[in-house]
Scaffold this active site. Structure first.
Site, PDB file in Angstrom:
ATOM      1  N   SER A 167     -12.359  23.799  24.677  1.00 24.16           N
ATOM      2  CA  SER A 167     -13.620  24.225  24.075  1.00 24.16           C
ATOM      3  C   SER A 167     -13.621  25.730  23.805  1.00 24.16           C
ATOM      4  O   SER A 167     -14.019  26.176  22.722  1.00 24.16           O
ATOM      5  CB  SER A 167     -14.798  23.864  24.986  1.00 24.16           C
ATOM      6  OG  SER A 167     -14.939  22.468  25.122  1.00 24.16           O
ATOM      7  N   ARG A 182     -19.574  31.787  26.653  1.00 27.12           N
ATOM      8  CA  ARG A 182     -20.171  30.778  27.529  1.00 27.12           C
ATOM      9  C   ARG A 182     -21.523  30.320  26.986  1.00 27.12           C
ATOM     10  O   ARG A 182     -21.876  29.146  27.097  1.00 27.12           O
ATOM     11  CB  ARG A 182     -20.314  31.330  28.957  1.00 27.12           C
ATOM     12  CG  ARG A 182     -20.700  30.278  29.981  1.00 27.12           C
ATOM     13  CD  ARG A 182     -20.211  30.615  31.354  1.00 27.12           C
ATOM     14  NE  ARG A 182     -18.768  30.541  31.461  1.00 27.12           N
ATOM     15  CZ  ARG A 182     -18.065  29.419  31.603  1.00 27.12           C
ATOM     16  NH1 ARG A 182     -18.698  28.249  31.627  1.00 27.12           N
ATOM     17  NH2 ARG A 182     -16.766  29.447  31.701  1.00 27.12           N
ATOM     18  N   HIS A 217     -20.664  28.010  24.246  1.00 27.95           N
ATOM     19  CA  HIS A 217     -20.150  26.776  24.845  1.00 27.95           C
ATOM     20  C   HIS A 217     -21.300  25.887  25.311  1.00 27.95           C
ATOM     21  O   HIS A 217     -21.267  24.660  25.176  1.00 27.95           O
ATOM     22  CB  HIS A 217     -19.237  27.125  26.020  1.00 27.95           C
ATOM     23  CG  HIS A 217     -18.679  25.946  26.745  1.00 27.95           C
ATOM     24  ND1 HIS A 217     -19.164  25.536  27.974  1.00 27.95           N
ATOM     25  CD2 HIS A 217     -17.700  25.083  26.427  1.00 27.95           C
ATOM     26  CE1 HIS A 217     -18.483  24.472  28.377  1.00 27.95           C
ATOM     27  NE2 HIS A 217     -17.589  24.173  27.457  1.00 27.95           N
TER      28      HIS A 217
END
Length: 215
Positions: free
Chosen positions: A15, A40, A43
């Site tokens: 990812s 993050r 994500h």
């Protein structure tokens, strides 16, 4: 049917590889410490617009790392944030996340005063000297109240404020006005944000001081 990635660490690694590829030149807009946080958030949300909306003000990452390393309490404006944070890692640093929005005393006082539980919860949290980090992902009133407490010197200057309330009433405005005070601050411009974003921002900092096995 069985040919897909099954190991969680492999899924996460792939990812982040995709995120790096798709961010392209925007990677250059961030420092080495900022970039893991931005990735993050993307994500968590699958939304690359966050790379344009996230802002880092007044050296928030260094300040947060120091507070986390020493151990502190972390006030969260939702129980969702508390539940989303890695208790295992925070415990290693003697850090305790908590929320007061469901506290009976807070709820009763908020009803009597005709204000939000987020306001009263923030007032109580502000009296706790061990609380150094504030994660606000839902309530603009919590962010407004925190600003007020800081300006009145009723609370010590926080080590970090993550101000990312989401929504249509007061969210964008509260995040913007908080920029006027000299506090380590990470925010998301506009209406976007939320509890999951607040969690991902803190994890983006936390994982820089705690290296997870396999990553």
């Amino acid at each position: 049917m069985g040919n897909y990635i099954k190991k969680p660490e492999d899924i996460e690694k792939r990812s982040f590889e995709i995120i790096t590829e798709e961010m392209g030149e925007k990677i250059k807009n961030f420092t080495e410490e900022e970039l893991p946080i931005v990735k993050r958030v993307i994500h968590t949300t699958a939304d690359f617009e966050y790379a344009d909306l996230i802002k880092f003000l007044n050296n928030p990452i260094t300040s947060a790392k120091e507070a986390l390393s020493k151990g502190c309490k972390i006030y969260c404006d939702t129980n969702m944030i508390v539940n989303g944070l890695s208790k295992m890692i925070l415990k290693k640093y003697n850090c305790i996340p908590y929320s007061l929005v469901s506290d009976e005393k807070v709820s009763k006082e908020a009803k009597e005063r005709g204000v939000t539980r987020s306001i009263v919860g923030m007032e109580y949290a502000g009296k706790d000297k061990e609380t150094k980090i504030f994660l606000i992902g839902n309530a603009p009133t919590a962010l407004y109240k925190l600003k007020e407490l800081i300006e009145k010197n009723e609370i010590e200057k926080p080590a970090l404020v993550v101000g990312v309330p989401v929504g249509f009433v007061g969210a964008e405005e509260s995040k913007e006005v908080f920029k006027s005070i000299d506090v380590p601050y990470i925010t998301i411009d506009g209406r976007k944000g939320g509890s999951t974003v607040a969690v991902s921002i803190l994890h983006g900092i936390l994982y820089q001081i705690y290296k997870r096995e396999g990553f």
